[in-house]
Design a protein around this motif. Structure first.
Motif, PDB file in Angstrom:
ATOM      1  N   TRP A  13       0.951  -1.138   0.043  1.00  0.00           N
ATOM      2  CA  TRP A  13       0.010   0.026  -0.105  1.00  0.00           C
ATOM      3  C   TRP A  13       0.953   1.201  -0.031  1.00  0.00           C
ATOM      4  CZ3 TRP A  13      -2.844  -1.980   5.095  1.00  0.00           C
ATOM      5  CH2 TRP A  13      -3.607  -3.016   4.886  1.00  0.00           C
ATOM      6  N   THR A  14       0.682   2.175  -0.939  1.00  0.00           N
ATOM      7  CA  THR A  14       1.425   3.445  -1.139  1.00  0.00           C
ATOM      8  C   THR A  14       0.503   4.429  -0.876  1.00  0.00           C
ATOM      9  OG1 THR A  14       2.955   2.331  -2.556  1.00  0.00           O
ATOM     10  CG2 THR A  14       3.042   4.705  -2.483  1.00  0.00           C
ATOM     11  N   ILE A  15       0.655   5.296   0.080  1.00  0.00           N
ATOM     12  CA  ILE A  15      -0.017   6.647   0.304  1.00  0.00           C
ATOM     13  C   ILE A  15       0.688   7.527  -0.680  1.00  0.00           C
ATOM     14  CG2 ILE A  15      -0.575   8.718   1.835  1.00  0.00           C
ATOM     15  CD1 ILE A  15      -0.268   6.346   4.263  1.00  0.00           C
ATOM     16  N   ASP A  16      -0.174   8.177  -1.630  1.00  0.00           N
ATOM     17  CA  ASP A  16       0.404   9.056  -2.639  1.00  0.00           C
ATOM     18  C   ASP A  16      -0.407  10.236  -2.811  1.00  0.00           C
ATOM     19  OD1 ASP A  16       1.644  10.168  -4.675  1.00  0.00           O
ATOM     20  OD2 ASP A  16       1.113   8.795  -6.069  1.00  0.00           O
ATOM     21  N   ARG A  17      -0.028  11.183  -1.761  1.00  0.00           N
ATOM     22  CA  ARG A  17      -0.631  12.665  -1.831  1.00  0.00           C
ATOM     23  C   ARG A  17       0.499  13.772  -1.857  1.00  0.00           C
ATOM     24  NH1 ARG A  17      -3.925  14.666   2.334  1.00  0.00           N
ATOM     25  NH2 ARG A  17      -5.187  15.249   0.816  1.00  0.00           N
ATOM     26  N   PRO A  18       1.195  13.752  -3.194  1.00  0.00           N
ATOM     27  CA  PRO A  18       2.362  14.762  -3.019  1.00  0.00           C
ATOM     28  C   PRO A  18       2.125  16.144  -2.728  1.00  0.00           C
ATOM     29  CG  PRO A  18       1.794  14.211  -5.219  1.00  0.00           C
ATOM     30  CD  PRO A  18       0.782  13.304  -4.271  1.00  0.00           C
ATOM     31  N   ALA A  19       1.014  16.834  -2.982  1.00  0.00           N
ATOM     32  CA  ALA A  19       0.739  18.041  -2.715  1.00  0.00           C
ATOM     33  C   ALA A  19       0.702  18.207  -1.265  1.00  0.00           C
ATOM     34  CB  ALA A  19      -0.582  18.510  -3.435  1.00  0.00           C
ATOM     35  N   ALA A  20       0.376  17.519  -0.264  1.00  0.00           N
ATOM     36  CA  ALA A  20       0.025  17.457   0.877  1.00  0.00           C
ATOM     37  C   ALA A  20       1.350  16.637   1.598  1.00  0.00           C
ATOM     38  CB  ALA A  20      -1.140  16.870   1.384  1.00  0.00           C
ATOM     39  N   LYS A  21       2.561  16.299   0.865  1.00  0.00           N
ATOM     40  CA  LYS A  21       3.278  15.454   1.474  1.00  0.00           C
ATOM     41  C   LYS A  21       2.929  14.018   2.394  1.00  0.00           C
ATOM     42  CE  LYS A  21       6.583  19.462   2.123  1.00  0.00           C
ATOM     43  NZ  LYS A  21       7.309  20.212   3.094  1.00  0.00           N
ATOM     44  N   ALA A  23      -0.046  13.719   3.804  1.00  0.00           N
ATOM     45  CA  ALA A  23      -0.421  13.983   5.013  1.00  0.00           C
ATOM     46  C   ALA A  23      -1.967  13.106   4.919  1.00  0.00           C
ATOM     47  CB  ALA A  23      -0.876  15.382   5.004  1.00  0.00           C
ATOM     48  N   LEU A  24      -2.475  12.706   6.082  1.00  0.00           N
ATOM     49  CA  LEU A  24      -3.457  11.816   6.259  1.00  0.00           C
ATOM     50  C   LEU A  24      -4.925  12.701   6.234  1.00  0.00           C
ATOM     51  CD1 LEU A  24      -2.223   9.339   8.896  1.00  0.00           C
ATOM     52  CD2 LEU A  24      -2.808   8.958   6.432  1.00  0.00           C
ATOM     53  N   ASP A  25      -5.783  12.511   5.362  1.00  0.00           N
ATOM     54  CA  ASP A  25      -7.147  13.054   5.392  1.00  0.00           C
ATOM     55  C   ASP A  25      -7.961  11.981   5.751  1.00  0.00           C
ATOM     56  OD1 ASP A  25      -7.094  11.716   3.097  1.00  0.00           O
ATOM     57  OD2 ASP A  25      -7.712  13.460   1.805  1.00  0.00           O
ATOM     58  N   HIS A  26      -9.278  12.324   5.966  1.00  0.00           N
ATOM     59  CA  HIS A  26     -10.310  11.343   6.315  1.00  0.00           C
ATOM     60  C   HIS A  26     -10.279  10.157   4.980  1.00  0.00           C
ATOM     61  CE1 HIS A  26     -11.416  14.058   8.995  1.00  0.00           C
ATOM     62  NE2 HIS A  26     -12.222  13.401   9.715  1.00  0.00           N
ATOM     63  N   ALA A  27     -10.476  10.610   3.937  1.00  0.00           N
ATOM     64  CA  ALA A  27     -10.431   9.748   2.735  1.00  0.00           C
ATOM     65  C   ALA A  27      -9.308   8.573   2.577  1.00  0.00           C
ATOM     66  CB  ALA A  27     -10.321  10.384   1.452  1.00  0.00           C
ATOM     67  N   THR A  28      -7.959   9.031   2.992  1.00  0.00           N
ATOM     68  CA  THR A  28      -6.920   8.271   3.285  1.00  0.00           C
ATOM     69  C   THR A  28      -7.154   7.241   4.153  1.00  0.00           C
ATOM     70  OG1 THR A  28      -5.481  10.010   2.090  1.00  0.00           O
ATOM     71  CG2 THR A  28      -4.364   8.010   3.035  1.00  0.00           C
ATOM     72  N   ILE A  29      -7.290   7.779   5.224  1.00  0.00           N
ATOM     73  CA  ILE A  29      -7.706   6.690   6.535  1.00  0.00           C
ATOM     74  C   ILE A  29      -8.714   5.728   6.084  1.00  0.00           C
ATOM     75  CG2 ILE A  29      -8.408   6.518   8.953  1.00  0.00           C
ATOM     76  CD1 ILE A  29      -7.134   9.414   9.263  1.00  0.00           C
ATOM     77  N   VAL A  58       4.569   9.779   5.908  1.00  0.00           N
ATOM     78  CA  VAL A  58       3.367  10.677   6.108  1.00  0.00           C
ATOM     79  C   VAL A  58       3.617  11.751   7.159  1.00  0.00           C
ATOM     80  CG1 VAL A  58       1.231  10.754   7.423  1.00  0.00           C
ATOM     81  CG2 VAL A  58       1.930   8.810   5.934  1.00  0.00           C
ATOM     82  N   SER A  59       3.431  12.984   6.432  1.00  0.00           N
ATOM     83  CA  SER A  59       3.879  14.280   7.247  1.00  0.00           C
ATOM     84  C   SER A  59       2.802  14.630   8.257  1.00  0.00           C
ATOM     85  CB  SER A  59       3.935  15.371   6.437  1.00  0.00           C
ATOM     86  OG  SER A  59       2.663  15.657   5.770  1.00  0.00           O
ATOM     87  N   ILE A 105       5.789  11.893  10.702  1.00  0.00           N
ATOM     88  CA  ILE A 105       5.618  13.036  11.764  1.00  0.00           C
ATOM     89  C   ILE A 105       4.306  12.930  12.043  1.00  0.00           C
ATOM     90  CG2 ILE A 105       5.739  15.278  11.852  1.00  0.00           C
ATOM     91  CD1 ILE A 105       8.285  14.199  11.010  1.00  0.00           C
ATOM     92  N   GLY A 106       4.157  13.231  13.578  1.00  0.00           N
ATOM     93  CA  GLY A 106       2.728  13.286  14.049  1.00  0.00           C
ATOM     94  C   GLY A 106       1.874  11.837  13.797  1.00  0.00           C
ATOM     95  N   GLY A 107       0.724  12.108  12.962  1.00  0.00           N
ATOM     96  CA  GLY A 107      -0.096  10.947  13.059  1.00  0.00           C
ATOM     97  C   GLY A 107       0.647  10.022  12.097  1.00  0.00           C
ATOM     98  N   GLY A 108       1.675  10.439  11.164  1.00  0.00           N
ATOM     99  CA  GLY A 108       2.682   9.428  10.566  1.00  0.00           C
ATOM    100  C   GLY A 108       3.396   8.470  11.158  1.00  0.00           C
ATOM    101  N   ALA A 109       3.724   9.125  12.358  1.00  0.00           N
ATOM    102  CA  ALA A 109       4.545   8.109  13.263  1.00  0.00           C
ATOM    103  C   ALA A 109       3.583   7.489  14.286  1.00  0.00           C
ATOM    104  CB  ALA A 109       5.361   9.316  14.379  1.00  0.00           C
TER     105      ALA A 109
END
Length: 256
Positions: A13-21, A23-29, A58-59, A105-109
Motif C-alpha cells: 500500500w502506497t500513500i500518494d498525496r504529493p501536494a500534501a506530503k 498527509a492523512l485526510d479522512h479519505a486516506t484513512i 506521512v507528514s 511525523i505526528g500521525g505518520g509516526a
C-alpha cells in the motif's frame, strides 16, 4: 490517494498525496481501513507493506482539511478513525511492515508505530510532535511507545516532540533496519518474502503472542480519546494551526 500493488503473497500500500506530503485526510484513512479489511479476508495475503510515495512516509494529519474541524464530535471522529485503523493493523492475522522512505511525523509516526516491523531509509525521521500542535497522540501510540522503550524515553519523545534520525530510532528499537536511501521498500519486500514462506496459521499465532506480550497493563484508550478531544478543541491547538499556516511560532496560552 492509496495505490495497491499485489505480489506473490505480499500486498504493498502506497500513500500518494504529493501536494500534501502524504498527509492523512479522512479519505486516506478510510481507504487504508477498506484495504485492510479486504486483505483480512484474502487467504492469499501473507504480509502487507505500508509505505509513502516520494521521499516522505506521512507528514501528519492534513491540516488543510482539519483546520475548521474544531468541534468535540469532529475531534472524536478523527480520533476514532485513526484508532480503529491502527488497532485493526495489530489484529489482522498477518504482519504489517512499514517502509519509511522519509519522515514520519505526528500521525505518520503513530501509523508507523502500529505496524509490526519498521524499515527506514537513512534520510527518514520519526517525530511525535503532537504537543507542538497543541494536542496529544490519539491512536494508541502512548501505550505502544511505553511498551517499546522505557517510560522515561517515551515521555521525552512525547513531551518534547524530539525528531529522531533513522539511526537514533533504530538505537531505541523504534526502527528495525536502516537502509541506504531508496532501499527501504526493497528491503521490506525481501523480509515480507521470507515471512510468506512460513506457515500462515503459525505466523498468525506468533503475532498474537508478540502483541499479547506488548499489551499495556491497563486500557488507556478512554483517557486517550478524552484528552485528545480536549486538546484538539483547545485555544492552543487553534493557535498552533494558525501559526502553521502563517509560518510563525505558536503563542501558547498560560496554563491556569
Amino acid at each position: 490517494m492509496l495505490h495497491i500493488e499485489r505480489h506473490e503473497g505480499v500486498v504493498v500500500w502506497t500513500i500518494d498525496r504529493p501536494a500534501a506530503k502524504n498527509a492523512l485526510d479522512h479519505a486516506t484513512i478510510a481507504a487504508l481501513a477498506e484495504a485492510l479489511e479486504e486483505a483480512r479476508h484474502d487467504a492469499r495475503v501473507r504480509a502487507v507493506i505500508l509505505t509513502g510515495a516520494g521521499q516522505t512516509f506521512v507528514s501528519g494529519g492534513d491540516l488543510r482539511e482539519l483546520r475548521e474541524k474544531n468541534s468535540r464530535e469532529e475531534a472524536e471522529r478523527f480520533s476514532d478513525l485513526g484508532w480503529h485503523l491502527c488497532h485493526a493493523m495489530t489484529e489482522v492475522p498477518f504482519p504489517v511492515l512499514c517502509a519509511l522512505p522519509g519522515p514520519a511525523i505526528g500521525g505518520g509516526a503513530e501509523l508507523a508505530m502500529a505496524c509490526d516491523i519498521r524499515i527506514a531509509d537513512a534520510r527518514a525521521k520519526l517525530s511525535f510532535k503532537q504537543v507542538r500542535m497543541g494536542v496529544t497522540t490519539a491512536w494508541g501510540t502512548a501505550a505502544r511507545l511505553v511498551a517499546s522503550v522505557s517510560a522515561g524515553t517515551a515521555a521525552r519523545l512525547l513531551y518534547a516532540g524530539h525528531e529522531l534520525t533513522a539511526e537514533e530510532a533504530r538505537t531505541l528499537g523504534l526502527v528495525d533496519e536502516v537502509t541506504e536511501d531508496g532501499r527501504a521498500l526493497e528491503t521490506a519486500m525481501a523480509w515480507a518474502g521470507d515471512i510468506a514462506r512460513g506457515s500462515p496459521s503459525a505466523i498468525a499465532e506468533m503475532k498474537r503472542l508478540v502483541r499479547a506480550a506488548m499489551a499495556p497493563a491497563h486500557d488507556v484508550r478512554a483517557l486517550e480519546r478524552k484528552v485528545f478531544t480536549d486538546t484538539w478543541c483547545s485555544a492552543d491547538h487553534q493557535e498552533a494551526v494558525e501559526a502553521f499556516f502563517e509560518r510563525r511560532p505558536a503563542r501558547w496560552s498560560v496554563k491556569p
